[in-house]
Structures are given as structure tokens and as C-alpha cells.
Design an enzyme around this catalytic site. Structure first.
Site, PDB file in Angstrom:
ATOM      1  N   HIS A  92       3.109 -12.549  -5.866  1.00 30.35           N
ATOM      2  CA  HIS A  92       4.201 -11.853  -6.565  1.00 30.35           C
ATOM      3  C   HIS A  92       5.412 -12.782  -6.741  1.00 30.35           C
ATOM      4  O   HIS A  92       6.085 -12.762  -7.769  1.00 30.35           O
ATOM      5  CB  HIS A  92       4.653 -10.625  -5.764  1.00 30.35           C
ATOM      6  CG  HIS A  92       3.585  -9.586  -5.570  1.00 30.35           C
ATOM      7  ND1 HIS A  92       3.075  -9.266  -4.334  1.00 30.35           N
ATOM      8  CD2 HIS A  92       2.946  -8.793  -6.469  1.00 30.35           C
ATOM      9  CE1 HIS A  92       2.176  -8.306  -4.479  1.00 30.35           C
ATOM     10  NE2 HIS A  92       2.071  -8.006  -5.750  1.00 30.35           N
TER      11      HIS A  92
ATOM     12  N   GLN B  65      -7.541  -6.649 -15.297  1.00 30.77           N
ATOM     13  CA  GLN B  65      -6.273  -5.949 -15.571  1.00 30.77           C
ATOM     14  C   GLN B  65      -5.463  -6.709 -16.626  1.00 30.77           C
ATOM     15  O   GLN B  65      -4.914  -6.114 -17.556  1.00 30.77           O
ATOM     16  CB  GLN B  65      -5.477  -5.815 -14.274  1.00 30.77           C
ATOM     17  CG  GLN B  65      -4.049  -5.340 -14.478  1.00 30.77           C
ATOM     18  CD  GLN B  65      -3.347  -5.023 -13.172  1.00 30.77           C
ATOM     19  OE1 GLN B  65      -3.545  -3.967 -12.607  1.00 30.77           O
ATOM     20  NE2 GLN B  65      -2.518  -5.944 -12.684  1.00 30.77           N
TER      21      GLN B  65
HETATM   22  O1  PAF Z   1      -1.340  -5.203 -10.198  1.00 28.73           O
HETATM   23  C1  PAF Z   1      -0.678  -4.268  -9.702  1.00 28.73           C
HETATM   24  O2  PAF Z   1      -0.028  -4.422  -8.674  1.00 28.73           O
HETATM   25  C2  PAF Z   1      -0.710  -2.907 -10.375  1.00 28.73           C
HETATM   26  O3  PAF Z   1      -1.961  -2.625 -10.914  1.00 28.73           O
HETATM   27  C3  PAF Z   1       0.390  -2.736 -11.424  1.00 28.73           C
HETATM   28  C4  PAF Z   1       0.200  -3.690 -12.596  1.00 28.73           C
HETATM   29  C5  PAF Z   1       1.743  -2.975 -10.793  1.00 28.73           C
HETATM   30  C6  PAF Z   1       0.362  -1.315 -11.987  1.00 28.73           C
HETATM   31  O4  PAF Z   1       0.577  -0.373 -11.002  1.00 28.73           O
END
Ligand code: PAF
Length: 253
Positions: free
Chosen positions: A37, A153
Site C-alpha cells: 500500500h 482486480q
Molecule cells: O484491493 C483491495 O484492497 C480492495 O479490493 C479494494 C480495491 C480497496 C476495494 O475494496
């Protein structure tokens, strides 16, 4: 750095920034922040005038037998990390703020979402697309940053943005790994010492696939077989899928 918990306040802050002509970067997260992150925040910080990190454990993307209740939550720690990375606002709404009573609108993608992780997590990508769409509407980012670790994703969000003509540039950021190869993940804390060691078979298998390709192997079946054999040799591992697919259509190559 500010922590904003309501949609109205977040939208007001965004409107003020836009009026000043400032660009906005969004790093959507579910908290339990780690170096992966942090790399998204760093990318956003260097590309945009203002950076918003959302911290929201999205119930819509968890299946009934998944870890929604136990998902690690520590806002104080997360806010400290975000502040150290130069984030301007942590957007931390509660569930009622995001999905008020009688909430009834969802974003469903017809393809791309029923294979790979989607095959064993029905409804997961409906939850992801819905919340990411809402976050984009609330924060109106110029750029949004997602990790390549969740490759499906990333592909799904890119497609949603393209299909729905959304005004945001999706930026994919490289996977951040531990020194021994394990990809950083909020869920790594669930692993016992033994499971953590066993999990290294994943990065070893990916490296083996890459080695074979770089050595000239061009049969996907041969590469996948080699990867599967490596993983199957690890007694604690059980394969959901090992696939080689195209980025755009998530189709076998
Ligand atoms: O990757 C994540 O942490 C989640 O899937 C996201 C993109 C924040 C959506 O809740």
C-alpha cells in the site's frame, strides 16, 4: 493529515481542491496497510497534488464463509502510515455511510469476473466494482493506484473504467515482496510459521514459469505443468488455479 468519515465532507473537500485546479490521486485500500500500500501512496504522492487513501473494509466483496468479521482493522496504525507517506486525507466511512438502508445498486461485469479468483469467490468482483465505482464518484480522482498483486482486480477495474467511460486513469503498481519472495498482503498475518514457509512455493512457481519462458519455452501447457508440479510437491498447498492468460480479456493464451 485529515481523517474524513462522511461522503458529504469528502465531496466538499474534493470540490474545493478541484476549484483550485489541483489533481487528485486515490489509493483505495481495506486498511491493514503494508509496504505494498505504501508504494501506491508514494506513486500517488509523486503524481498528484492531493492524495486520498480510502480505508474501508467492504462487506460486499466478502463471501458468507470469508473473513469479513476477522479482517484486521487498526485505523490508528493505518492513519500513521498514511501520514508518513504524505497522504492528505484518509477517507474512512462506515458501512452505513457507504451502503445506507435500502441501498440497491450494484456494478456487475458480465465476463472477466467468473474465472480465476472469481470462480471460487462468486460475487467478489461485483462487490469490488461497486465500491470502487462509488469511491471514484465520491473522490473524483484523476488517477487511481492499484497493486498488480491482485492482477484480476486490476484488469477488471481497467475494463470497468473503459466500459463506463470513467474519467480516471488507472495506474497499476508493481508487486512488493518480502525478501524471501512472499508477496506482501494484509492476509499474510493469518499464516502460521509453517504455512508462511510453505507459501513461498507460490513465488518459486512464478519464478520457475518465468525462467522457462525466458529460456524459450513457448507452450503454455508445459510451463503451467512445471508450475503445478512444483506447487503440488508442497504438502500444505492446494491449487485453486494456475493459468496463463491475456491481460485484457483474461483469456487462456
Ligand atoms: O484491493 C483491495 O484492497 C480492495 O479490493 C479494494 C480495491 C480497496 C476495494 O475494496
Amino acid at each position: 493529515m485529515e481523517i474524513i468519515t462522511t461522503v458529504a465532507e469528502m465531496k466538499a473537500r474534493v470540490a474545493a481542491w478541484k476549484a483550485e485546479g489541483l489533481t487528485i490521486g486515490l489509493t483505495p485500500t481495506m486498511g491493514a496497510l503494508h509496504e505494498g500500500h505504501m508504494s501506491l501512496m508514494e506513486a500517488a504522492r509523486s503524481a498528484c497534488d492531493r492524495v486520498v487513501t480510502s480505508v474501508f473494509v467492504n462487506p460486499l466483496q466478502f463471501g458468507p464463509d470469508e473473513d469479513y468479521d476477522n479482517y484486521p482493522r487498526d485505523l490508528e496504525r493505518d492513519a500513521g502510515i498514511a501520514e508518513s507517506k504524505g497522504v492528505d486525507v484518509v477517507f474512512h466511512p462506515n458501512v452505513e455511510e457507504m451502503y445506507p438502508e435500502n441501498y440497491n445498486t450494484y456494478v456487475v461485469m458480465e465476463t472477466l469476473t467468473d474465472t480465476l479468483c472469481g470462480a471460487s469467490r462468486p460475487g467478489h468482483f461485483r462487490g469490488v466494482c461497486t465500491v470502487v465505482n462509488k469511491l471514484f464518484n465520491i473522490v473524483q480522482p484523476d488517477k487511481a493506484f492499484f497493486g498488480q498483486k491482485d492482477a484480476q482486480q486490476l484488469a477488471v477495474i481497467r475494463r470497468m473504467v473503459r466500459d463506463l467511460n470513467m474519467n480516471v486513469q488507472v495506474v497499476g503498481c508493481p508487486i512488493v515482496r518480502e525478501e524471501d519472495g512472499l508477496a506482501k498482503s494484509s492476509r499474510n498475518t493469518y499464516l502460521s510459521a509453517e504455512e508462511r514457509t510453505a507459501a513461498l512455493v507460490l513465488s518459486r512457481a512464478v519464478a520457475e514459469g518465468q525462467r522457462l519462458m525466458e529460456a524459450g519455452e513457448r507452450s503454455a501447457a508445459t510451463v503451467l505443468d512445471a508450475m503445478k508440479q512444483l506447487i503440488e510437491a508442497e504438502p500444505l498447498a492446494r491449487i485453486d488455479y494456475v493459468e496463463m492468460v491475456s491481460w485484457d480479456g483474461i483469456k487462456p493464451v
